[in-house]
Design an enzyme around this catalytic site. Structure first.
Site, short mmCIF file in Angstrom:
data_model
loop_
_atom_site.label_atom_id
_atom_site.label_comp_id
_atom_site.label_asym_id
_atom_site.label_seq_id
_atom_site.Cartn_x
_atom_site.Cartn_y
_atom_site.Cartn_z
N ALA A 124 8.85 -2.81 -31.43
CA ALA A 124 7.51 -2.23 -31.33
C ALA A 124 7.48 -0.83 -31.92
CB ALA A 124 7.07 -2.18 -29.86
N SER A 125 6.29 -0.41 -32.28
CA SER A 125 6.04 0.93 -32.82
C SER A 125 6.96 1.17 -34.02
CB SER A 125 6.22 1.98 -31.72
OG SER A 125 5.52 3.16 -32.04
N GLY A 126 7.87 2.16 -33.93
CA GLY A 126 8.77 2.41 -35.04
C GLY A 126 9.65 1.21 -35.36
N ALA A 156 6.77 7.44 -33.03
CA ALA A 156 6.22 6.09 -33.11
C ALA A 156 7.01 5.27 -32.10
CB ALA A 156 6.36 5.51 -34.52
#
Length: 590
Positions: free
Chosen positions: A379-381, A560
């Site tokens: 997730a995110s980064g 992130a």
């Protein structure tokens, strides 16, 4: 379309003589006991060993590490499928500390193993939903008379420190992009936001619904029957046996006696068994599972993302962009690798580090096929990295997405005033004290700058050609792999074997042709590295606390990162920020 290759023995193929699938243990709070003991019909193998472990890791391990890894478990099941010496598998499961993605992959390998006609027996003395989900795939499930079965359903818990920090005079300053990006909610809010509640409810419904469907399928019962039984709150083992939830109530020695009878061994003699760790040393080539000259590189990316490694960190802790990029470039520069698989198990972290790794993966993908394979969470980064690959593969229950960024700092002005502490800054430049001044909040003019920086970083996570299409699915929202696939965030559903099959297809390698899987990730730390880390933690305690604060307040850049929600009975590792654990311990000691 990419077809699913259900023959695991064909999907997972030869490894180099220099690399074996091992695991890296990260000690969590929850205890896990899994004993994989491989029953062998040949009496010359008489090894019986038990091993307690505290987590199932997607990473590799060194020879000194204890416990299990996902690659080792899956590879052992593949080898046992075609090994004529192996008559069956005895699997003991205690409370698991891993996410649903790993559980799903182990379950798939158990089902593939059963197609061989060999038996697999599960012994589960303490069982929750996750343990039962895995054990029911075995078909034969036993429990001792005093077993504790807590099949009560699933829940998600979100903790908020906003009220606590307010009382002590700490004011969190959080700038974010994405209405679902809740990474700062733990610090700023006292209750759950509407958007966060919507997101977590969808995740919970997805995972619980999948659990009901798979259990009802395994039990041969209607989904409503399973749900009604769960809502009764029944966990007495006799009731479980009566209702067909388990096969029988037996002590472990009684199970061993039954296995002796099944294999035709005298009751007074010991049962020939080989421990999973020793069986992991069996080379694939001895079972005809390797061959061919084509090689596929595997680079594992597990943990939080950072640009540099902290003083407390050891070689296997988290993802450091510099080390990761070095591996990517080595694959790109080598002609021997026909394709590459980036195995991601990360909630994200430093946005700049994610972007640097994204660029290198993109360059690699321009020269040869690259497949991103997601484990428990990407997730995110972590998702940012995956987007650079030519194809993204996720498990149904992988947590992914969370496209968005957050920047934060703590305003400690009121706390300083209460304790009589003073701090003064002398600076040059309009924004010199943007993050350095921890005794006051962001100025109104800095809000505009932070919004620009966050917005710039957020847009960089989405390919320009997909901004309009992806924006509605971004906003910091976390999806399960199944939902992400239906929205075009991932390309295919499946585990590591599926990723290999896709990589072979993209590299024009026939599916029935063996390839060599080359692991490039470093193993977990040696004893010397561990002792070195302990020494560092004692000598540099003040520095370590400072680093934790920097990770929280992101004084070195935009983050992130997926939020640190605690998934009770859901995701295993909570991926909480370390500072929250410190605050929890401190508050608990008052």
């Amino acid at each position: 379309m990419v077809s699913q290759n259900t023959d695991s023995s064909r999907c997972l193929t030869k490894m180099t003589p220099f690399t074996t699938y091992t695991l890296n243990l990260i000690a969590p709070e929850l205890l896990v006991d899994i004993h994989l003991q491989w029953l062998c019909a040949q009496s010359r193998i008489r090894v019986l060993m038990s091993s307690k472990l505290e987590t199932i890791s997607d990473q590799l391990k060194s020879r000194f590490s204890s416990g299990l890894s996902l690659p080792q478990i899956c590879e052992n099941l593949i080898k046992a499928t075609c090994d004529p010496r192996i008559s069956g598998v005895y699997l003991q499961i205690d409370p698991l500390s891993c996410g649903w993605g790993k559980v799903e992959e182990i379950r798939r390998h158990i089902l593939d193993y059963k197609k061989s006609g060999k038996f697999i027996v599960a012994y589960v003395p303490a069982c929750g939903e996750k343990e039962y989900y895995l054990a029911i795939a075995c078909g034969e499930l036993y429990a001792p008379p005093g077993a504790y079965y807590s099949l009560f359903g699933l829940s998600i818990q979100a903790s908020f420190l906003g009220g606590v920090l307010e009382k002590v005079g700490v004011e969190p300053q959080v700038q974010r992009i994405g209405k679902y990006k809740s990474a700062g909610d733990q610090l700023t809010r006292k209750s759950m936001s509407k958007e966060n509640c919507e997101m977590l409810t969808a995740i919970l419904d997805n995972i619980y619904g999948n659990w009901l469907d798979k259990v009802s399928e395994g039990q041969g019962k209607k989904r409503e029957e399973i749900e009604n039984f769960i809502n009764e709150g029944i966990y007495q083992v006799e009731r479980l046996k009566e209702n067909g939830w388990i096969k029988d109530v037996l002590y472990e020695d009684e199970i061993i006696d039954r296995l002796k009878e099944r294999l035709g061994h005298a009751k007074e003699k010991s049962l020939p068994m080989v421990d999973y760790r020793k069986y992991a040393r069996v080379r694939n080539w001895t079972l005809g599972l390797t061959g061919g000259k084509d090689q596929i590189a595997v680079i594992r990316a597990s943990g939080s993302i950072s640009r540099i490694r902290g003083s407390l960190s050891v070689a296997s802790s988290g993802i450091t962009s510099e080390e990761f990029i070095e591996k990517i470039r080595s694959v790109r520069d080598s002609k021997r690798y026909k394709a590459a698989i980036i195995r991601i198990d990360s909630p994200g972290g430093d946005a700049l580090a994610s972007d640097l790794m994204w660029r290198e993966i993109r360059l690699l993908a321009a020269s040869k096929p690259v497949v991103a394979s997601m484990a428990d969470v990407a997730a995110s980064g972590g998702y940012y990295m995956a987007m650079a690959a030519g194809c993204i593969v996720a498990e149904d229950l992988t947590l992914t997405g969370s496209i968005g960024v957050v920047t934060a700092k703590l305003n400690l002005g009121k706390l300083y005033e209460r304790i009589g502490f003073n701090k003064e800054n002398i600076s040059r430049g309009r924004y010199a004290e943007l993050l350095a001044a921890d005794q006051r909040p962001f100025r109104s003019d800095t809000d505009t700058l932070m919004e620009f920086l966050n917005g710039k970083t957020n847009k960089s996570q989405i390919p320009l050609c997909q901004v309009d299409q992806m924006e509605k699915f971004a906003q910091g929202r976390v999806w399960t792999g199944k939902d992400a696939a239906s929205r075009g965030l991932v390309d295919a559903l499946g585990g590591f074997s599926r990723a290999i099959a896709i990589a072979k297809q993209k590299a024009n390698i026939p599916q029935d042709k063996q390839v060599r899987i080359v692991e490039l990730s470093r193993p977990s730390p040696t004893l010397a590295e561990i002792l070195s880390g302990i020494g560092t933690s004692i000598v540099g305690l003040d520095r370590s606390i400072k680093e934790l604060l920097q990770e929280l307040t992101t004084s070195d850049g935009v983050q992130a990162r997926m939020d640190g929600i605690m998934f009770e009975k859901l995701g295993g590792e909570s991926y909480n920020n370390p500072i929250l654990s410190l605050l929890k311990d401190y508050i608990g000691s008052i």
